[in-house]
Design a protein around this motif. Structure first.
Motif, PDB file in Angstrom:
ATOM      1  N   MET A   1      -6.285 -12.394  -4.859  1.00 25.13           N
ATOM      2  CA  MET A   1      -5.637 -13.331  -5.727  1.00 25.13           C
ATOM      3  C   MET A   1      -4.602 -12.799  -6.464  1.00 25.13           C
ATOM      4  N   ARG A   2      -4.572 -11.625  -6.849  1.00 23.21           N
ATOM      5  CA  ARG A   2      -3.525 -11.056  -7.532  1.00 23.21           C
ATOM      6  C   ARG A   2      -2.399 -10.479  -6.391  1.00 23.21           C
ATOM      7  N   MET A   3      -2.677 -10.236  -5.326  1.00 20.00           N
ATOM      8  CA  MET A   3      -1.923  -9.677  -4.387  1.00 20.00           C
ATOM      9  C   MET A   3      -1.223 -10.951  -3.749  1.00 20.00           C
TER      10      MET A   3
ATOM     11  N   LEU B   1       0.813  -1.276  -0.126  1.00 15.02           N
ATOM     12  CA  LEU B   1       0.098   0.025   0.014  1.00 15.02           C
ATOM     13  C   LEU B   1       0.716   1.331   0.125  1.00 15.02           C
ATOM     14  N   ILE B   2       0.514   2.237  -0.633  1.00 11.77           N
ATOM     15  CA  ILE B   2       1.055   3.503  -0.529  1.00 11.77           C
ATOM     16  C   ILE B   2       1.254   4.159   1.037  1.00 11.77           C
TER      17      ILE B   2
ATOM     18  N   TYR C   1      -8.224  -3.344  -2.892  1.00 13.23           N
ATOM     19  CA  TYR C   1      -8.861  -3.045  -3.789  1.00 13.23           C
ATOM     20  C   TYR C   1      -8.686  -1.541  -4.269  1.00 13.23           C
ATOM     21  N   THR C   2      -8.801  -0.538  -3.492  1.00 11.89           N
ATOM     22  CA  THR C   2      -8.579   0.648  -3.786  1.00 11.89           C
ATOM     23  C   THR C   2      -6.916   1.086  -4.057  1.00 11.89           C
ATOM     24  N   ASN C   3      -6.334   0.098  -3.734  1.00 12.71           N
ATOM     25  CA  ASN C   3      -4.660   0.384  -3.802  1.00 12.71           C
ATOM     26  C   ASN C   3      -4.307   0.979  -5.255  1.00 12.71           C
ATOM     27  N   ASP C   4      -5.204   0.128  -6.248  1.00 12.49           N
ATOM     28  CA  ASP C   4      -4.755   0.457  -7.633  1.00 12.49           C
ATOM     29  C   ASP C   4      -5.129   2.026  -8.099  1.00 12.49           C
ATOM     30  N   PHE C   5      -6.144   2.603  -7.475  1.00 10.71           N
ATOM     31  CA  PHE C   5      -6.634   4.091  -7.514  1.00 10.71           C
ATOM     32  C   PHE C   5      -5.614   4.727  -6.953  1.00 10.71           C
ATOM     33  N   ASP C   6      -5.082   4.617  -5.770  1.00 16.49           N
ATOM     34  CA  ASP C   6      -4.026   5.304  -5.064  1.00 16.49           C
ATOM     35  C   ASP C   6      -2.937   5.355  -5.908  1.00 16.49           C
ATOM     36  N   ARG C   7      -2.465   4.435  -6.402  1.00 19.20           N
ATOM     37  CA  ARG C   7      -1.150   4.404  -7.261  1.00 19.20           C
ATOM     38  C   ARG C   7      -1.477   5.147  -8.596  1.00 19.20           C
ATOM     39  N   PHE C   8      -2.813   5.088  -9.251  1.00 19.31           N
ATOM     40  CA  PHE C   8      -3.051   5.890 -10.340  1.00 19.31           C
ATOM     41  C   PHE C   8      -3.101   7.423 -10.041  1.00 19.31           C
TER      42      PHE C   8
ATOM     43  N   GLY D   1      -4.194  11.943  -0.056  1.00 21.13           N
ATOM     44  CA  GLY D   1      -4.214  10.994   1.174  1.00 21.13           C
ATOM     45  C   GLY D   1      -5.631  10.338   1.106  1.00 21.13           C
ATOM     46  N   ARG D   2      -6.003   9.145   1.511  1.00 20.54           N
ATOM     47  CA  ARG D   2      -7.047   8.616   1.647  1.00 20.54           C
ATOM     48  C   ARG D   2      -7.324   7.868   2.749  1.00 20.54           C
ATOM     49  N   TYR D   3      -8.515   7.903   3.423  1.00 24.70           N
ATOM     50  CA  TYR D   3      -8.901   6.812   4.466  1.00 24.70           C
ATOM     51  C   TYR D   3     -10.591   6.550   4.156  1.00 24.70           C
ATOM     52  N   VAL D   4     -10.250   5.127   4.113  1.00 28.62           N
ATOM     53  CA  VAL D   4     -11.441   4.450   3.381  1.00 28.62           C
ATOM     54  C   VAL D   4     -12.052   4.993   2.050  1.00 28.62           C
TER      55      VAL D   4
END
Length: 389
Positions: A156-158, A97-98, A233-240, A251-254
């Protein structure tokens, strides 16, 4: 004497039980499980070894604080399996995670998120000498719009990434694979036990209930596994946002996230917001237009129960209202739980610019106010209550 087929799994289950039992010692489910601890661990070990484990019944109820929510509480045996899964995958997930993802992680949380975003704003604005832009976003109906099949694919990807790096054994991989599928694809609504008044659900909007979602959609709030998979699931959006779009002040919280940018980046930020919406659409998510805003930081930004502004972090109206209500309950000979709640509120408010609020509330109730030590104030209240009794 109890003989276990898989000694390692038994040892891992015992560790998982100890983690699940933390802060749950007073619950009936934990007490019943502990009374026949080894029999229950043996039963879980056999069910996992033979791949016959299925999640049990959950208790569902309406929680009214801080907002109205529908909570699914898994039975204690299922909580143990959630912590067993976390033993195998959580450490690797946390490293993927970021840094600026703050929900349900060690040494993170709401206070860390608030202070970190405030520090970013201070740095980007040259100590608030210049104004900056803030985009505050929110995922609409987040937990109730997650597709369970997509969540399994993300998990499963993780897990496969962890396996390729040799950070999980073959046996642990098999157990984690099995548990992810069983937990995420289970529909808790089919065997849930409702607690509380039936009228409690009248206060909950229909789209906020898992019972009203399509088949295979929605994740129960309250499970440890739900917290882990939502971060994955939201880690991809954070990295994007941080790597592809290049916004380092993020920054993101939930389901709440914030993007900070300079004033001269307004045109670019508006274009990137549309790209964020398109990316979320590919994840079968969307932003809530009522809770999204783009405005200068100087106007003040509501975030996680506080309002961020230059040189100030002040509690928002809901936090102030709940603090006043809790203090009045203690003044009216409230329970020990009310007093513990007051301690919690004072501990949180101590991190923000709330001295005048605390002093006004204490003086309105005839209490002595000492800003330097809120524990001293509460201990004084306890002594006063004992004398009254």
């Amino acid at each position: 004497m109890f003989s276990f087929v898989n000694d390692k799994l038994c040892h891992d289950l015992l560790r998982a039980y100890k983690e699940a039992a933390r802060h749950k010692r007073s619950t009936v489910d934990e007490y019943k499980f502990e009374m026949y601890l080894f029999e229950n661990l043996k039963r879980l070990e056999q069910a996992i070894n033979t791949r016959e484990y299925t999640p049990g019944k959950s208790i569902v109820f309406i929680c009214f604080k801080p907002v109205v929510r529908e909570i699914f509480a898994a039975n204690f045996a299922d909580r143990v399996t959630h912590h067993l899964l976390a033993q195998y995958v959580e450490q690797f997930i946390d490293r993927q995670l970021i840094y600026d993802s703050y929900s349900c992680r060690k040494n993170k949380g709401t206070d860390e998120a608030i202070l970190r975003i405030y520090g970013m704003a201070r740095k980007l604005s040259n100590n608030f000498q210049e104004d900056i832009l803030v985009f505050k976003g929110d995922f609409a109906n987040y937990f109730y719009s997650l597709d369970r099949q997509e969540l399994v694919k993300s998990a499963m990807r993780m897990l496969n990434r962890q396996s390729r790096r040799g950070l999980i054994t073959t046996e642990e991989y098999g157990i984690a694979d099995f548990l992810w599928h069983q937990i995420l694809l289970d529909d808790p609504c089919k065997k849930a036990i409702r607690r509380g008044k039936k009228s409690d659900w009248n206060y909950l909007p229909q789209h906020k209930s898992l019972f009203n979602q399509p088949e295979g959609v929605g994740l129960p709030i309250g499970n440890y596994s739900s917290q882990m998979i939502s971060n994955i699931y939201t880690n991809d959006f954070d990295r994007f946002v941080t790597m592809h779009l290049g916004y380092k002040c993020y920054g993101r919280y939930v389901d709440d996230f914030i993007v900070l940018a300079r004033m001269d980046q307004r045109t670019q930020l508006l274009r990137d917001i549309e790209l964020m919406k398109d990316y979320l659409a590919g994840m079968k998510l969307k932003m809530n237009p009522k809770k999204c805003s783009l405005q200068p930081f100087s106007r003040g930004i509501p975030f996680l129960g506080v309002r961020l502004a230059p040189y100030h972090i002040i509690p928002d109206q809901r936090l102030v209202k709940n603090f006043r209500k809790n203090a009045r309950a203690v003044a009216q000979n409230g329970s020990e739980a009310d007093l513990a709640g007051l301690v919690s509120y004072l501990g949180r408010l101590k991190c923000y610019n709330a001295r005048r609020l605390e002093q006004a509330v204490f003086e309105s109730l005839g209490w002595e106010y000492q800003f330097s030590d809120y524990e001293l104030m509460v201990n004084g209240l306890r002594r006063k209550r004992r004398k009254q009794k």
